[in-house]
Each structure stands twice: as structure tokens, then as C-alpha cells.
Design a protein around this motif. Structure first.
Motif, PDB file in Angstrom:
ATOM      1  N   ALA A  89       0.826  -1.212   0.000  1.00  0.00           N
ATOM      2  CA  ALA A  89       0.000   0.000   0.000  1.00  0.00           C
ATOM      3  C   ALA A  89       0.860   1.262   0.000  1.00  0.00           C
ATOM      4  CB  ALA A  89      -0.930  -0.007   1.212  1.00  0.00           C
TER       5      ALA A  89
ATOM      6  N   VAL B 201       1.903   2.664  -3.699  1.00  0.00           N
ATOM      7  CA  VAL B 201       1.046   3.232  -4.742  1.00  0.00           C
ATOM      8  C   VAL B 201       1.391   4.711  -4.931  1.00  0.00           C
ATOM      9  CG1 VAL B 201      -0.881   1.631  -4.423  1.00  0.00           C
ATOM     10  CG2 VAL B 201      -0.797   3.738  -3.091  1.00  0.00           C
ATOM     11  N   PRO B 202       1.317   5.201  -6.166  1.00  0.00           N
ATOM     12  CA  PRO B 202       1.586   6.627  -6.375  1.00  0.00           C
ATOM     13  C   PRO B 202       0.512   7.467  -5.700  1.00  0.00           C
ATOM     14  CG  PRO B 202       0.780   5.611  -8.386  1.00  0.00           C
ATOM     15  CD  PRO B 202       0.978   4.505  -7.400  1.00  0.00           C
ATOM     16  N   GLU B 203       0.907   8.616  -5.209  1.00  0.00           N
ATOM     17  CA  GLU B 203      -0.042   9.445  -4.464  1.00  0.00           C
ATOM     18  C   GLU B 203      -1.067  10.089  -5.399  1.00  0.00           C
ATOM     19  OE1 GLU B 203       2.024  12.181  -1.979  1.00  0.00           O
ATOM     20  OE2 GLU B 203       2.747  10.589  -0.658  1.00  0.00           O
ATOM     21  N   VAL B 204      -2.303  10.118  -4.938  1.00  0.00           N
ATOM     22  CA  VAL B 204      -3.370  10.840  -5.648  1.00  0.00           C
ATOM     23  C   VAL B 204      -4.078  11.692  -4.605  1.00  0.00           C
ATOM     24  CG1 VAL B 204      -5.475  10.670  -7.004  1.00  0.00           C
ATOM     25  CG2 VAL B 204      -3.718   8.900  -7.236  1.00  0.00           C
ATOM     26  N   LYS B 205      -3.987  12.987  -4.768  1.00  0.00           N
ATOM     27  CA  LYS B 205      -4.577  13.863  -3.746  1.00  0.00           C
ATOM     28  C   LYS B 205      -6.105  13.815  -3.831  1.00  0.00           C
ATOM     29  CE  LYS B 205      -3.691  18.428  -1.782  1.00  0.00           C
ATOM     30  NZ  LYS B 205      -4.998  19.018  -1.666  1.00  0.00           N
ATOM     31  N   PRO B 206      -6.755  13.501  -2.724  1.00  0.00           N
ATOM     32  CA  PRO B 206      -8.225  13.480  -2.765  1.00  0.00           C
ATOM     33  C   PRO B 206      -8.787  14.903  -2.829  1.00  0.00           C
ATOM     34  CG  PRO B 206      -7.433  12.999  -0.550  1.00  0.00           C
ATOM     35  CD  PRO B 206      -6.219  13.126  -1.414  1.00  0.00           C
TER      36      PRO B 206
ATOM     37  N   VAL C 177     -13.475  16.117   0.713  1.00  0.00           N
ATOM     38  CA  VAL C 177     -13.460  14.964   1.628  1.00  0.00           C
ATOM     39  C   VAL C 177     -13.046  15.427   3.024  1.00  0.00           C
ATOM     40  CG1 VAL C 177     -12.457  12.696   2.105  1.00  0.00           C
ATOM     41  CG2 VAL C 177     -12.930  13.363  -0.253  1.00  0.00           C
TER      42      VAL C 177
ATOM     43  N   TYR D 127      -4.002  13.114   8.187  1.00  0.00           N
ATOM     44  CA  TYR D 127      -4.789  12.987   6.958  1.00  0.00           C
ATOM     45  C   TYR D 127      -3.974  13.491   5.765  1.00  0.00           C
ATOM     46  CZ  TYR D 127      -8.489  13.776   3.530  1.00  0.00           C
ATOM     47  OH  TYR D 127      -9.241  13.764   2.373  1.00  0.00           O
TER      48      TYR D 127
ATOM     49  N   ALA E   4      -0.803  13.595   5.444  1.00  0.00           N
ATOM     50  CA  ALA E   4       0.317  12.683   5.155  1.00  0.00           C
ATOM     51  C   ALA E   4      -0.152  11.380   4.504  1.00  0.00           C
ATOM     52  CB  ALA E   4       1.073  12.375   6.448  1.00  0.00           C
TER      53      ALA E   4
ATOM     54  N   SER F 236      -3.560  10.462   3.364  1.00  0.00           N
ATOM     55  CA  SER F 236      -4.716  10.339   2.464  1.00  0.00           C
ATOM     56  C   SER F 236      -4.339  10.170   0.985  1.00  0.00           C
ATOM     57  CB  SER F 236      -5.682  11.514   2.655  1.00  0.00           C
ATOM     58  OG  SER F 236      -5.072  12.719   2.282  1.00  0.00           O
ATOM     59  N   PRO F 237      -3.275  10.791   0.471  1.00  0.00           N
ATOM     60  CA  PRO F 237      -2.994  10.580  -0.961  1.00  0.00           C
ATOM     61  C   PRO F 237      -2.712   9.116  -1.318  1.00  0.00           C
ATOM     62  CG  PRO F 237      -1.855  12.533  -0.180  1.00  0.00           C
ATOM     63  CD  PRO F 237      -2.390  11.832   1.034  1.00  0.00           C
ATOM     64  N   ARG F 238      -2.018   8.398  -0.454  1.00  0.00           N
ATOM     65  CA  ARG F 238      -1.754   6.978  -0.760  1.00  0.00           C
ATOM     66  C   ARG F 238      -2.993   6.116  -0.495  1.00  0.00           C
ATOM     67  NH1 ARG F 238       3.514   6.587  -2.141  1.00  0.00           N
ATOM     68  NH2 ARG F 238       4.906   8.025  -1.078  1.00  0.00           N
TER      69      ARG F 238
ATOM     70  N   TYR G 288      -6.100   7.109  -0.642  1.00  0.00           N
ATOM     71  CA  TYR G 288      -7.087   7.405  -1.699  1.00  0.00           C
ATOM     72  C   TYR G 288      -6.703   6.675  -2.991  1.00  0.00           C
ATOM     73  CZ  TYR G 288      -9.995  10.245  -4.856  1.00  0.00           C
ATOM     74  OH  TYR G 288     -10.904  10.665  -5.805  1.00  0.00           O
ATOM     75  N   SER G 289      -5.424   6.692  -3.289  1.00  0.00           N
ATOM     76  CA  SER G 289      -4.933   6.006  -4.487  1.00  0.00           C
ATOM     77  C   SER G 289      -5.265   4.514  -4.421  1.00  0.00           C
ATOM     78  CB  SER G 289      -3.423   6.228  -4.585  1.00  0.00           C
ATOM     79  OG  SER G 289      -2.884   5.568  -5.682  1.00  0.00           O
ATOM     80  N   LEU G 290      -5.054   3.928  -3.253  1.00  0.00           N
ATOM     81  CA  LEU G 290      -5.347   2.499  -3.067  1.00  0.00           C
ATOM     82  C   LEU G 290      -6.863   2.244  -3.200  1.00  0.00           C
ATOM     83  CD1 LEU G 290      -4.065  -0.250  -2.219  1.00  0.00           C
ATOM     84  CD2 LEU G 290      -4.604   0.348   0.132  1.00  0.00           C
TER      85      LEU G 290
ATOM     86  N   LEU H 258      -9.017   4.009  -4.848  1.00  0.00           N
ATOM     87  CA  LEU H 258      -9.421   4.171  -6.254  1.00  0.00           C
ATOM     88  C   LEU H 258      -9.191   2.882  -7.037  1.00  0.00           C
ATOM     89  CD1 LEU H 258      -8.114   7.714  -7.261  1.00  0.00           C
ATOM     90  CD2 LEU H 258     -10.476   6.945  -7.292  1.00  0.00           C
ATOM     91  N   ARG H 259      -8.089   2.229  -6.733  1.00  0.00           N
ATOM     92  CA  ARG H 259      -7.789   0.974  -7.438  1.00  0.00           C
ATOM     93  C   ARG H 259      -8.818  -0.107  -7.101  1.00  0.00           C
ATOM     94  NH1 ARG H 259      -3.467   3.701  -7.669  1.00  0.00           N
ATOM     95  NH2 ARG H 259      -1.985   3.346  -9.362  1.00  0.00           N
TER      96      ARG H 259
ATOM     97  N   LEU I  39     -13.081   6.800   1.787  1.00  0.00           N
ATOM     98  CA  LEU I  39     -11.968   7.512   2.433  1.00  0.00           C
ATOM     99  C   LEU I  39     -12.488   8.293   3.645  1.00  0.00           C
ATOM    100  CD1 LEU I  39      -8.923   8.358   2.208  1.00  0.00           C
ATOM    101  CD2 LEU I  39      -9.711  10.343   0.930  1.00  0.00           C
TER     102      LEU I  39
ATOM    103  N   PHE J 108       0.693   3.984   9.675  1.00  0.00           N
ATOM    104  CA  PHE J 108       0.216   3.848   8.297  1.00  0.00           C
ATOM    105  C   PHE J 108      -0.438   2.484   8.084  1.00  0.00           C
ATOM    106  CE2 PHE J 108       0.449   2.622   3.876  1.00  0.00           C
ATOM    107  CZ  PHE J 108      -0.140   3.714   3.253  1.00  0.00           C
TER     108      PHE J 108
ATOM    109  N   ALA K 237      -4.141   2.116   6.881  1.00  0.00           N
ATOM    110  CA  ALA K 237      -4.334   1.463   5.582  1.00  0.00           C
ATOM    111  C   ALA K 237      -5.210   0.216   5.730  1.00  0.00           C
ATOM    112  CB  ALA K 237      -2.984   1.089   4.972  1.00  0.00           C
TER     113      ALA K 237
ATOM    114  N   ARG L 205      -8.621  -0.228   3.797  1.00  0.00           N
ATOM    115  CA  ARG L 205      -8.737  -1.310   2.810  1.00  0.00           C
ATOM    116  C   ARG L 205      -9.880  -2.260   3.179  1.00  0.00           C
ATOM    117  NH1 ARG L 205      -6.391  -6.058   1.693  1.00  0.00           N
ATOM    118  NH2 ARG L 205      -6.239  -6.549  -0.528  1.00  0.00           N
TER     119      ARG L 205
ATOM    120  N   ASN M  16       8.736   7.758  -5.356  1.00  0.00           N
ATOM    121  CA  ASN M  16       8.042   7.128  -4.237  1.00  0.00           C
ATOM    122  C   ASN M  16       8.988   6.483  -3.240  1.00  0.00           C
ATOM    123  OD1 ASN M  16       5.492   7.768  -5.079  1.00  0.00           O
ATOM    124  ND2 ASN M  16       5.394   6.023  -6.457  1.00  0.00           N
TER     125      ASN M  16
END
Lengths: 241, 193
Positions: free
Chosen positions: A55, A58-63, A67, B38, B40, B42-44, B46-48, B50-51, B63, B85, B89, B93, B124
Motif C-alpha cells: 500500500a 502506490v503513487p499518491e493521488v490527492k483526494p 473529503v 490525513y 500525510a 490520504s494521498p496513498r 485514496y490512491s489504493l 481508487l484501485r 476515504l 500507516f 491502511a 482497505r 516514491n
């Protein structure tokens, strides 16, 4: 031995659970087993931690900002409710003439009778267990403290233990009733402090236990009792009174 | 029977210490700490999500639910339970998997495609956390020890929440074959990780 106490089975299920491939009833059933058998929870936690490395990659995606705003609003609403309870003059008559509250009152009364009638909550029930485990020549080698307030147990080893190859350091709880089986409580690390989380069932199990044992056991064995005792210690229960 | 969770009290790394501290502060209703956490994580996360969930609106909803659960249950977190984390996570998940399983059919796929581990770019890679690099290297090494189809199934299941049945359809292989790949792959990973 319960089939779920076999490491090869519960570890495989724990990995499948962490991975996410257990689904439907199998997933729900496994979650119930986690609540009953804390060693299964430990296995899941360990695999969760190992898989979490994925986990982190994964590349970061800003929400969207929305939110966090929703989260903030939700928290703020909760805090407002907590900090400013609505004050109304209390009327016993009004209270008991409202059906819902009357029913709730009866339920609270029944619950209180049940709880305070339960020996587990009586004033002389243990609030803490302690034990000093000693070696065969009576040297104190480990301290164990279990606190009901934290529902945690800590085992502190006085010095590092050299664990023979192919063996594990195993922690046991020996019941007062010798006809009952010994309780394998899991594997210890060989140095420093170990921490355990306790459930209600475990706490009740401690009430019926007489001593702790640390032993060496073959890594792949499922022994029902300690075979190579290293340290033993009588369990002392402390009560509020 | 009486079974007890046994966990080594670990020495944490400086960055992890910082996140662990933020999470501990959340338990005392420190909204500033929660905001930092949040920001620090949330970007990872959220990415997870989304997948796994494939739709932005659903990922955003999960999220939000996940972080509210983090806030509500922060008091139950202890650094002895693992890294902050990992804890966040796992909550996120599991919420995503529960949401996914509640759908009668999987949401339509988006532009997000399976990337294997190739998305682990230089950007990364942690700059100052040698232990984390070692964790990544160890996992990659273990994954490289798997057969291609085992690795594929395991990564697809982790990153995209595929069930055995879905993997069977996606890879056009019998269900029993896919189950065996995953089982053997996990056995190999268990011995390696």
C-alpha cells in the motif's frame, strides 16, 4: 485441538483474509474467529503489516478538498454534541410516562442486576495478575503483569534467552484443574518485553489458572502441554478489596 | 482455552514515530494532529481505494468513512500494534473490501489499470528511511520468488480487491487453478516474508 489452532490452517486463512480473497460467509466467519482466538488476530495483524508495504508503494493521488471538509464537519458536529448537551428540567413523571424511556429504564435495571450479579464484576474479583517466573535454580527470570483496566499483559524477560535451533519460546497458562488442558498462549520473542492483548474470555481463563510456564517447543509441533520447561511462576491475583 | 496476543514492543523509526505520535494525539481529540495525519496518509490511501473501488465518488465516500473510523477509534491504537500507516491502511482497505462486496456487481473500470510494482518510481522511494527500503526490497524479493501467475493473482487481489472467482474470469483460468496459485503463492510468501 480445534482445527483453527493449527498454525498451517489459521496462518493460511489469515493471509487470505489480509489479502482480501476471503469473501462472503467465509470472511464473516473468520472475523468471528478472530474475536474468539486472539492468536488468529495476531497472525492477521502481522500479515496486514507485511502487505501494507504494498500500500505504501502506490503513487499518491490527492483526494478532493471536499473529503476533508466533510470529515472536519462531521467531527465538529460530534464535538458540539458532546460538549453542549441539551439541558432540560428533569421530571420523573414525564420520564416514566414516555413509553420508550420506561422501557429503557427497565432494561437498564435488568442490565445492572445482571452485571452486578455476575461474579466477574464483584468487588473481590481480580483486577490484576502478577507472576515472577523462575528458573530451575530459583533465579527470577521473567515478570508477568496482567491489568484488567488495560486488558493487557506484559511479559518482561530479565535477559536474552538462547533459543535452540528448530525450537520456539512458548508461553503457557496452566489451569488450576489438572484435568483441563494447558493453554498455549503463543510464542515469545527471546529478549526484552512482550505485550499481549486480553479479551474477556482470556481474562476469565486467567482467573482459573494457577501458573505460567515458558518452555522450548519444536517449531512445527502442536504440543498440548509444555515439554521442555524453562521457567515457571505461580499466578498471584490482586483484588480491589 | 485461553489464548493471548503476543507482540514484540518494537523500536520505531523517527518518521514512523512522528506518525504514531500524531495518531496517539488523535485519541485526545487533537484535530490539528488529525489534519496532519490525513494530509500525510490520504494521498496513498485514496490512491489504493481508487484501485479497489474504481469510482472516484465511492472512493471518496470510503476515504471519509475510513478516516472517521480512525478518529473514533484512535484510542485503541498503540504503536505496539504496528506502524500508524499500516493501521490506517488496514482500516481503509477493509472498508473498501466491505463496500466492494456489498455491490451486486463490481463498479465499471476506470482509467486506472493494473501496474504491478512498476509504479514504484524513484519519487516514491523513501529518502531517509533505510528500514522501509529494506521492507520494500524484502517484499519485492519474495514476490520475485513466485511464479508469474502466482504473483499476478496476489497483486491483483491486493491492489484491486479481486476475488478468486473474478480472477478466474479475468485470467480465463479455472477457479480451482486460480485458488491453487494463490494458496501456493501465499505459502511461499509466508516462508519468505
Amino acid at each position: 485441538m480445534n482445527r483453527y489452532q493449527k498454525p498451517e490452517l489459521y496462518e493460511r486463512l489469515a493471509m487470505e483474509y489480509s489479502l482480501g480473497t476471503l469473501k462472503g460467509q467465509a470472511r464473516s466467519r473468520f472475523e468471528k474467529l478472530m474475536d474468539i482466538h486472539p492468536f488468529i488476530r495476531v497472525a492477521v495483524d502481522e500479515f496486514d503489516a507485511k502487505f501494507a508495504v504494498l500500500a505504501e508503494q502506490v503513487p499518491e493521488v490527492k483526494p478532493p478538498e471536499s473529503v476533508w471538509k466533510n470529515i472536519e464537519a462531521n467531527i465538529s458536529a460530534k464535538q458540539t454534541v458532546v460538549s453542549t448537551p441539551e439541558k432540560k428540567p428533569f421530571s420523573l413523571l414525564t420520564f416514566f410516562t414516555q413509553k420508550g424511556y420506561a422501557l429503557a429504564g427497565i432494561m437498564v435495571l435488568i442490565s445492572a442486576l445482571f452485571i452486578f450479579g455476575n461474579p466477574e464484576f464483584s468487588s473481590d474479583s481480580p483486577v490484576m495478575f502478577t507472576s515472577t517466573l523462575v528458573s530451575s535454580n530459583d533465579e527470577p527470570m521473567a515478570e508477568v503483569v496482567a491489568m484488567k483496566s488495560e486488558m493487557k499483559m506484559r511479559i518482561k524477560l530479565k535477559e536474552e534467552i538462547a533459543v535452540p535451533e528448530g525450537k520456539t519460546l512458548t508461553f503457557w497458562c496452566m489451569p488450576k484443574d489438572p484435568s483441563k488442558p494447558a493453554m498455549n498462549m503463543g510464542t515469545l520473542v527471546s529478549t526484552g518485553s512482550n505485550e499481549m492483548e486480553l479479551t474477556k474470555q482470556i481474562w476469565l481463563g486467567l482467573i482459573d489458572a494457577r501458573e505460567f510456564v515458558i518452555s522450548f517447543e519444536p517449531s512445527n509441533a502442536n504440543n498440548l502441554s509444555p515439554t521442555d520447561n524453562l521457567y515457571t511462576g505461580k499466578i498471584e491475583a490482586l483484588t480491589r478489596t | 482455552m485461553c489464548f493471548i496476543i503476543i507482540r514484540r514492543i518494537k523500536k520505531e523509526k523517527p518518521m514512523e514515530d512522528n506518525y504514531n505520535e500524531l495518531l496517539l494525539r488523535c485519541a485526545s481529540q487533537d484535530t490539528q494532529a488529525f489534519n496532519e495525519l490525513y494530509t500525510a496518509f490520504s494521498p496513498r490511501i485514496y490512491s489504493l481505494l481508487l484501485r479497489i473501488l474504481r469510482q472516484e465518488s465511492i472512493a471518496e465516500e470510503v476515504l471519509q468513512e475510513a478516516f472517521l473510523k480512525v478518529w473514533d477509534s484512535a484510542a485503541s491504537y498503540s504503536p505496539s500494534k504496528g506502524k500508524a500507516f499500516t493501521w490506517v491502511a488496514t482500516i481503509s482497505r477493509n472498508k473498501a473490501l466491505d463496500k466492494l462486496r456489498s455491490f451486486k456487481s463490481r463498479p465499471q473500470e476506470t482509467e486506472i489499470t493494473y501496474e504491478g510494482l512498476e509504479f514504484v518510481s524513484e519519487d516514491n522511494q523513501p529518502d531517509d528511511n533505510t528500514d522501509q527500503k529494506q521492507d520494500i526490497a524484502r517484499l519485492e524479493n519474495c514476490l520475485d520468488g513466485l511464479k508469474d501467475e502466482q504473483k499476478e493473482c496476489i497483486l491483483q487481489a491486493y491492489y484491486y480487491g479481486y476475488t478468486h472467482q473474478e480472477l478466474s474470469v479475468k485470467m480465463d483460468k479455472p477457479l480451482g487453478t486460480v485458488k491453487a496459485w494463490i494458496r501456493r503463492g501465499l505459502e511461499t510468501l509466508r516462508d519468505c516474508m
